[in-house]
Design a protein around this motif. Structure first.
Motif, PDB file in Angstrom:
ATOM      1  N   ASN A  94      37.385  35.607  61.673  1.00 46.44           N
ATOM      2  CA  ASN A  94      38.109  34.607  61.167  1.00 46.44           C
ATOM      3  C   ASN A  94      38.212  33.311  62.021  1.00 46.44           C
ATOM      4  OD1 ASN A  94      39.013  35.184  58.263  1.00 46.44           O
ATOM      5  ND2 ASN A  94      39.651  37.151  59.386  1.00 46.44           N
ATOM      6  N   GLY A  95      37.931  33.587  63.375  1.00 42.49           N
ATOM      7  CA  GLY A  95      37.983  32.526  64.389  1.00 42.49           C
ATOM      8  C   GLY A  95      39.292  31.584  64.841  1.00 42.49           C
ATOM      9  N   GLN A  96      40.261  32.766  64.783  1.00 43.61           N
ATOM     10  CA  GLN A  96      41.554  32.377  65.079  1.00 43.61           C
ATOM     11  C   GLN A  96      41.831  32.299  66.637  1.00 43.61           C
ATOM     12  OE1 GLN A  96      43.593  34.595  62.485  1.00 43.61           O
ATOM     13  NE2 GLN A  96      43.447  33.261  60.613  1.00 43.61           N
ATOM     14  N   ALA A  97      42.646  31.743  67.094  1.00 45.73           N
ATOM     15  CA  ALA A  97      43.289  31.844  68.665  1.00 45.73           C
ATOM     16  C   ALA A  97      43.685  33.383  68.746  1.00 45.73           C
ATOM     17  CB  ALA A  97      44.506  30.940  68.893  1.00 45.73           C
ATOM     18  N   GLU A  98      44.180  34.106  67.791  1.00 46.25           N
ATOM     19  CA  GLU A  98      44.766  35.288  67.802  1.00 46.25           C
ATOM     20  C   GLU A  98      43.825  36.145  66.952  1.00 46.25           C
ATOM     21  OE1 GLU A  98      48.948  35.898  67.327  1.00 46.25           O
ATOM     22  OE2 GLU A  98      49.408  35.453  69.182  1.00 46.25           O
ATOM     23  N   ALA A  99      43.192  37.054  67.230  1.00 50.33           N
ATOM     24  CA  ALA A  99      42.248  37.870  66.411  1.00 50.33           C
ATOM     25  C   ALA A  99      43.005  38.432  64.958  1.00 50.33           C
ATOM     26  CB  ALA A  99      41.705  38.992  67.039  1.00 50.33           C
ATOM     27  N   CYS A 100      42.450  38.272  63.968  1.00 48.21           N
ATOM     28  CA  CYS A 100      43.255  38.888  62.724  1.00 48.21           C
ATOM     29  C   CYS A 100      43.591  40.172  62.709  1.00 48.21           C
ATOM     30  CB  CYS A 100      42.399  38.202  61.655  1.00 48.21           C
ATOM     31  SG  CYS A 100      40.895  39.466  61.223  1.00 48.21           S
ATOM     32  N   GLY A 101      42.713  41.119  63.218  1.00 50.80           N
ATOM     33  CA  GLY A 101      43.216  42.485  63.317  1.00 50.80           C
ATOM     34  C   GLY A 101      42.745  43.428  61.925  1.00 50.80           C
ATOM     35  N   VAL A 102      42.229  42.615  60.982  1.00 50.75           N
ATOM     36  CA  VAL A 102      41.734  43.122  59.706  1.00 50.75           C
ATOM     37  C   VAL A 102      40.359  43.092  59.261  1.00 50.75           C
ATOM     38  CG1 VAL A 102      44.387  43.244  58.995  1.00 50.75           C
ATOM     39  CG2 VAL A 102      42.817  41.448  58.368  1.00 50.75           C
ATOM     40  N   CYS A 103      39.723  42.110  59.738  1.00 55.89           N
ATOM     41  CA  CYS A 103      38.293  42.119  59.489  1.00 55.89           C
ATOM     42  C   CYS A 103      37.482  43.146  60.165  1.00 55.89           C
ATOM     43  CB  CYS A 103      37.455  40.548  59.911  1.00 55.89           C
ATOM     44  SG  CYS A 103      37.231  40.470  61.670  1.00 55.89           S
ATOM     45  N   ASP A 104      36.312  43.113  59.665  1.00 57.41           N
ATOM     46  CA  ASP A 104      35.587  44.626  59.898  1.00 57.41           C
ATOM     47  C   ASP A 104      35.294  44.645  61.367  1.00 57.41           C
ATOM     48  OD1 ASP A 104      33.787  46.782  59.309  1.00 57.41           O
ATOM     49  OD2 ASP A 104      32.108  45.432  59.883  1.00 57.41           O
TER      50      ASP A 104
END
Length: 238
Positions: free
Chosen positions: A206-216
């Motif tokens: 998802n390319g955010q500053a904080e990783a989403c934690g829920v993508c594969d």
């Protein structure tokens, strides 16, 4: 940095992620002079380009780090990583894509990506006299991408031997895939021994500053760190 003409050279396909950065550490440990190459293909997680630069700087090769624009892949679309109309799946309930079934290729697969990457890396490697290309493909803890399989790598290597001057003259460029048969936990353990800077990497689709934690990709990474018994040094939103 001064280039030692007598030192063997390796092109490293560096995304700024965990696997490619581990490949940088392994290639350095093998005594290679590093020539990282990163591809800007309009990916949703464009933040990884910044991470790749930080990794190159960590290894003292920022001046050699090449970023190649392949924006047409975004124009083609066909992937959740290049087409904003396709959502990156939340696998927190379903599990990782590796559990979906052997025949299912996830929507995060980018058509022809590794084929293009290796073709360009081959051209770069031949032009600078590099004997190897390192790429962080994995055949175990991976998301079902067809261009990460060992069979794919072997076929590309065969074509490279026919399609390059060095190949025709008997010195073909090798594709090194040191992570191919390792689990994510094994990759992380080896990288930790080599002091790979995982704090500078990103894996989130998802390319955010904080990783989403829920993508594969995040979930494979988190699972790997947990099984390796090593704290993941990056921040997660979830």
């Amino acid at each position: 940095m001064t280039v030692n003409a007598s030192q063997k050279k390796a092109v490293v396909i560096l995304s700024g992620g965990l696997d490619s950065t581990t490949c940088m550490g392994i290639a350095r440990d093998k005594g290679y002079e590093l020539y990282p190459i990163t591809f800007d293909y309009g990916q949703r997680h464009k933040i990884e380009l910044e991470n790749a630069g930080l990794v190159a700087d960590y290894y003292g090769v920022k001046d050699r780090h090449k970023v190649i624009a392949l924006g047409f892949l975004k124009e083609f679309g066909g992937s959740a990583l290049t087409d904003e109309t396709i959502d990156v799946p939340d696998t927190s309930q379903a599990g990782t894509a590796a559990q979906y079934g052997e025949s299912e290729i996830p929507v995060t697969y980018v058509p022809g990506r590794n084929l293009l990457f290796l073709s360009i890396a081959t051209s770069y490697a031949e032009s600078i006299g590099a004997e190897a290309i390192y790429i962080g493909v994995n055949a175990l803890d991976y998301s079902g991408y067809p261009d990460c399989r060992p069979e794919f790598i072997r076929k590309v290597e065969e074509v490279m031997a026919f399609a390059t001057r060095v190949g025709v003259e008997g010195g073909p460029i090798r594709i090194e895939t040191p992570l191919s048969e390792w689990t994510k936990a094994e990759i992380i353990r080896q990288g930790t021994v080599l002091r790979v800077p995982y704090q500078l990497t990103t894996s989130c689709y998802n390319g955010q500053a904080e990783a989403c934690g829920v993508c594969d990709s995040c979930r494979l990474r988190l699972k790997g760190f947990a099984e390796a018994g090593v704290p993941d040094p990056i921040a997660y939103r979830t």
